[in-house]
Design a protein around this motif. Structure first.
Motif, PDB file in Angstrom:
ATOM      1  N   UNK A   1      -2.866  -5.970   9.683  1.00  0.00           N
ATOM      2  CA  UNK A   1      -4.193  -6.299   9.155  1.00  0.00           C
ATOM      3  C   UNK A   1      -5.277  -5.508   9.896  1.00  0.00           C
ATOM      4  N   UNK A   2      -5.165  -5.432  11.209  1.00  0.00           N
ATOM      5  CA  UNK A   2      -6.132  -4.690  12.011  1.00  0.00           C
ATOM      6  C   UNK A   2      -6.079  -3.196  11.680  1.00  0.00           C
ATOM      7  N   UNK A   3      -4.882  -2.669  11.512  1.00  0.00           N
ATOM      8  CA  UNK A   3      -4.733  -1.256  11.176  1.00  0.00           C
ATOM      9  C   UNK A   3      -5.426  -0.945   9.848  1.00  0.00           C
ATOM     10  N   UNK A   4      -5.216  -1.806   8.863  1.00  0.00           N
ATOM     11  CA  UNK A   4      -5.846  -1.593   7.553  1.00  0.00           C
ATOM     12  C   UNK A   4      -7.362  -1.689   7.673  1.00  0.00           C
ATOM     13  N   UNK A   5      -7.866  -2.619   8.481  1.00  0.00           N
ATOM     14  CA  UNK A   5      -9.316  -2.749   8.681  1.00  0.00           C
ATOM     15  C   UNK A   5      -9.924  -1.490   9.279  1.00  0.00           C
ATOM     16  N   UNK A   6      -9.157  -0.830  10.131  1.00  0.00           N
ATOM     17  CA  UNK A   6      -9.645   0.381  10.799  1.00  0.00           C
ATOM     18  C   UNK A   6      -9.404   1.649   9.991  1.00  0.00           C
ATOM     19  N   UNK A   7      -8.543   1.586   8.991  1.00  0.00           N
ATOM     20  CA  UNK A   7      -8.190   2.752   8.183  1.00  0.00           C
ATOM     21  C   UNK A   7      -8.419   2.405   6.707  1.00  0.00           C
ATOM     22  N   UNK A   8      -9.644   2.577   6.286  1.00  0.00           N
ATOM     23  CA  UNK A   8     -10.068   2.136   4.955  1.00  0.00           C
ATOM     24  C   UNK A   8      -9.315   2.790   3.810  1.00  0.00           C
ATOM     25  N   UNK A   9      -8.603   3.869   4.063  1.00  0.00           N
ATOM     26  CA  UNK A   9      -7.823   4.498   3.000  1.00  0.00           C
ATOM     27  C   UNK A   9      -6.693   3.591   2.522  1.00  0.00           C
ATOM     28  N   UNK A  10      -6.420   2.510   3.256  1.00  0.00           N
ATOM     29  CA  UNK A  10      -5.367   1.570   2.862  1.00  0.00           C
ATOM     30  C   UNK A  10      -5.920   0.257   2.295  1.00  0.00           C
ATOM     31  N   UNK A  11      -7.239   0.103   2.258  1.00  0.00           N
ATOM     32  CA  UNK A  11      -7.835  -1.138   1.749  1.00  0.00           C
ATOM     33  C   UNK A  11      -7.391  -1.464   0.329  1.00  0.00           C
ATOM     34  N   UNK A  12      -7.222  -0.445  -0.491  1.00  0.00           N
ATOM     35  CA  UNK A  12      -6.855  -0.686  -1.887  1.00  0.00           C
ATOM     36  C   UNK A  12      -5.459  -1.284  -2.039  1.00  0.00           C
ATOM     37  N   UNK A  13      -4.666  -1.293  -0.972  1.00  0.00           N
ATOM     38  CA  UNK A  13      -3.338  -1.898  -1.031  1.00  0.00           C
ATOM     39  C   UNK A  13      -3.396  -3.422  -0.930  1.00  0.00           C
TER      40      UNK A  13
END
Length: 104
Positions: free
Chosen positions: A80-92
């Motif tokens: 969850x933290x990784x996705x928060x820091x790497x917005x290119x994965x938010x759409x997942x």
């Protein structure tokens, strides 16, 4: 997973694996129907913490899930933290789940 040849999806054990000099780093998951993958736990050998191993593992796992056209349910705090820091994965992550999991 040709983009990340050092990360292996061990589907029999439901986990992505990255072999390191000090042991195996893993990102455990569960399939949720045919449309999503729930990441439940990530573990890196203690001696390798803080060296980017977990990030490399999670990035490869997320890229693989994305290539499959599936969504991610990041129950693991590291994912969850990784996705928060790497917005290119938010759409997942489903927008409703983003709010519930405080992923911005």
């Amino acid at each position: 997973m040709t983009q990340h040849p050092d990360v292996h999806n061990d589907s029999a054990q439901s986990r992505y694996e990255l072999k390191t000099a000090d042991g195996m780093a893993i990102a455990e998951y569960r399939s949720v129907g045919t449309h999503a993958v729930m990441f439940t736990h990530t573990e890196v050998p203690e001696s390798m913490e803080g060296q980017g191993v977990g990030s490399r593992l999670v990035r490869a796992a997320l890229d693989d899930v994305k290539a499959q056209g599936k969504r991610v349910i990041p129950m693991c705090p590291f994912v969850a933290s990784y996705i928060s820091e790497h917005h290119e994965y938010l759409d997942l992550v489903d927008p409703v789940q983003r709010g519930a999991l405080n992923i911005t």
